[in-house]
Design an enzyme around this catalytic site. Structure first.
Site, PDB file in Angstrom:
ATOM      1  N   GLY A  24       0.824  -1.197   0.000  1.00 57.27           N
ATOM      2  CA  GLY A  24       0.000   0.000   0.000  1.00 57.27           C
ATOM      3  C   GLY A  24       0.850   1.236   0.000  1.00 57.27           C
ATOM      4  O   GLY A  24       2.079   1.166  -0.139  1.00 57.27           O
ATOM      5  N   GLY A  25       0.210   2.397   0.178  1.00 61.44           N
ATOM      6  CA  GLY A  25       0.946   3.643   0.139  1.00 61.44           C
ATOM      7  C   GLY A  25       1.841   3.855   1.340  1.00 61.44           C
ATOM      8  O   GLY A  25       2.845   4.564   1.250  1.00 61.44           O
ATOM      9  N   LYS A  44       1.178  -6.523   9.142  1.00 60.74           N
ATOM     10  CA  LYS A  44       1.225  -5.248   8.437  1.00 60.74           C
ATOM     11  C   LYS A  44       2.400  -4.442   8.977  1.00 60.74           C
ATOM     12  O   LYS A  44       2.483  -4.194  10.185  1.00 60.74           O
ATOM     13  CB  LYS A  44      -0.085  -4.491   8.647  1.00 60.74           C
ATOM     14  CG  LYS A  44      -0.175  -3.204   7.841  1.00 60.74           C
ATOM     15  CD  LYS A  44      -1.585  -2.636   7.887  1.00 60.74           C
ATOM     16  CE  LYS A  44      -1.731  -1.466   6.951  1.00 60.74           C
ATOM     17  NZ  LYS A  44      -3.122  -1.003   6.865  1.00 60.74           N
ATOM     18  N   ARG A 136     -12.834   6.342   9.624  1.00 56.35           N
ATOM     19  CA  ARG A 136     -12.382   7.347   8.662  1.00 56.35           C
ATOM     20  C   ARG A 136     -11.895   6.799   7.330  1.00 56.35           C
ATOM     21  O   ARG A 136     -11.327   7.546   6.533  1.00 56.35           O
ATOM     22  CB  ARG A 136     -11.299   8.256   9.271  1.00 56.35           C
ATOM     23  CG  ARG A 136     -11.751   8.984  10.506  1.00 56.35           C
ATOM     24  CD  ARG A 136     -10.933  10.219  10.788  1.00 56.35           C
ATOM     25  NE  ARG A 136      -9.503   9.969  10.778  1.00 56.35           N
ATOM     26  CZ  ARG A 136      -8.603  10.903  11.033  1.00 56.35           C
ATOM     27  NH1 ARG A 136      -8.991  12.115  11.315  1.00 56.35           N
ATOM     28  NH2 ARG A 136      -7.322  10.617  11.013  1.00 56.35           N
TER      29      ARG A 136
END
Length: 466
Positions: A24-25, A44, A136
């Site tokens: 991912g980013g 992760k 969020r």
């Protein structure tokens, strides 16, 4: 643009590296095998180039939040969190599959499955909101599937918080599922914006595309943002989607936050009503009972906290349960608690009389004992008073500060601006960005839910305010 290759997997004591799962980013996800107990897990790991002391502290706070919520059946389970020997923070999580994200565009879900997933994830969000936590980043790719096929919500604020600290100037948003007020930077997240994102997610699972994509046209980020601001999603375009469901999702994606469902629980109830109308069994929304989910203590810099959360009172929940028992509550919201065991009736009235008398005696003794305990708990002594709150203008912001009056472990400051809804924190500073008028602040010490005397209001006129 070429896809980034995964970083080197860290050496983690007690775990054996297997292979990379995704990139991912801000992080990579690897498959490891835990040595004891032996099981496969997803790990992760934040990228080394984004790790700073502030990021590390915020990552730890977010890991604690996710662990607090992971007992919920629709929240991804976190086993542990730590920092690898190379300095990269990591999370050890339940191994799940991103099957929904891989599947819904090529093969949209049935209405029944999408409704069920929507209710379950709404239950997870409602539990988080009652604990004072915002996700969020609700979107299809953050709904994973367990080995038993159950949907679970992942990444509670972790990616969003990292994005907030970077120079992007906003919370790592996912445009197709972001509410209009988030896209315009009016807020970084509220309960209302999470209802919007969940409505957009359920829409996507059924339609096979995000709500504001128009097949065969320009669906660039700029175009999507323009359409989201108009808040008129495309019709799903399926014969098996009833008008009632279209209306529920359209309400969730209203341009005005106050026009949406007031909570994730209300959104779940709307979905349950559609299930009932279609003849499906209503999916339970698992909501933790009062007192079980307490707002976890987190660092002052945590940015997924909800300011001034309004929780449902015990009396309200008792009324709901009574309505459910009498059949007047048509929803199928399940509040998980201890199972009740049926007691067989006594064989004769004499035995029943003795049983009732014994229960009365024991009940009276329990009430007396409980009242003594509650009286002791309800009267916390010597809650300190915050004095001499100071305010000053710093650039375009106003910063208030005060001295610690002698907080005990577990105490928090309850901060209120202009008499509005209070927020809780541990730090002794409070900053208001870009105020356009005079602002006044009061600080009160909160101890175990009880508050002491409030400080004298301190008011500051920002530069340029009339």
């Amino acid at each position: 643009m070429a896809k980034r290759l995964p970083s080197a997997p860290p050496n983690l004591p007690g775990f054996s590296y297997v292979r990379a799962l995704g990139s991912g980013g801000f992080a990579d996800v690897f498959l490891y095998e835990q040595n004891m107990p032996r099981r496969q897990v997803a790990v992760k790991v934040l990228l080394s180039e984004v790790v700073t002391p502030e990021i590390r502290a915020m990552f730890q706070a977010e890991a604690n939040l996710m662990a607090q919520l992971s007992s919920h059946p629709a929240v991804l389970t976190v086993y542990q969190a730590s920092v690898a020997s190379d300095g990269r923070p990591y999370l050890v999580m339940e191994l799940c599959a991103p099957t929904l994200n891989q599947r819904y565009r090529a093969d949209p879900l049935s209405v029944a499955e999408a409704l069920s997933i929507g209710v379950k994830i709404a239950g997870a969000l409602e539990t988080a909101h009652r604990a004072g936590v915002l996700h969020r980043d609700v979107k299809p790719s953050n709904i994973l599937t367990t080995v038993y096929g159950h949907p679970v919500l992942s990444d509670f604020g972790i990616a969003a918080t990292v994005g907030d600290v970077q120079a992007t100037g906003s919370v790592g948003m996912s445009i197709p599922w972001s509410a209009p007020e988030v896209l315009t930077d009016d807020t970084t997240g509220t309960v209302a914006s999470e209802v919007w994102a969940l409505g957009a997610t359920v829409y996507s699972l059924i339609a096979g595309r995000s709500p504001f994509e128009v097949p065969g046209t320009d669906n660039s980020s700029a175009q999507l943002m323009s359409r989201i601001q108009r808040a008129k999603p495309e019709q799903i375009g399926r014969d098996d989607v009833p008008a009632r469901l279209e209306a529920v999702l359209s309400r969730a994606m209203s341009k005005k936050p106050e026009a949406r469902q007031a909570s994730a629980l209300e959104f779940a109830r709307d979905l349950q009503s559609v299930e009932t109308e279609l003849g499906f069994t209503a999916t339970p929304a698992d909501i933790a009972v009062d007192g079980w989910v307490a707002a976890p203590e987190v660092d002052d810099d945590d940015r997924t906290r909800i300011k001034g959360v309004v929780t449902v009172s015990s009396a309200q929940q008792r009324r709901r349960r009574r309505r459910a028992e009498t059949g007047s509550d048509r929803t199928a919201v399940r509040e998980t608690g201890e199972p009740q065991t049926a007691v067989p009736a006594p064989r004769n009235l004499r035995a029943a009389g003795w049983l009732i008398a014994a229960c009365v005696v024991l009940g009276a003794a329990f009430i007396v004992t409980l009242s003594v305990v509650l009286t002791h708990v309800a009267q916390p002594s010597a809650i300190p008073l915050v004095r001499n709150v100071e305010g000053r203008v710093i650039g375009d912001s106003v910063e208030f500060s005060w001295h610690d009056p002698g907080l005990s472990t577990g105490d928090q400051y309850q901060v209120s601006v202009d008499g509005g809804e209070p927020s809780l924190q541990r730090g002794t500073t409070f900053t208001i960005d870009h105020p356009d008028r005079r602002v006044c602040l009061t600080v009160t010490v909160n101890r175990s839910g009880h508050t002491g005397e409030s400080s004298t209001p301190t008011c500051v006129d920002p530069v340029g305010a009339s």
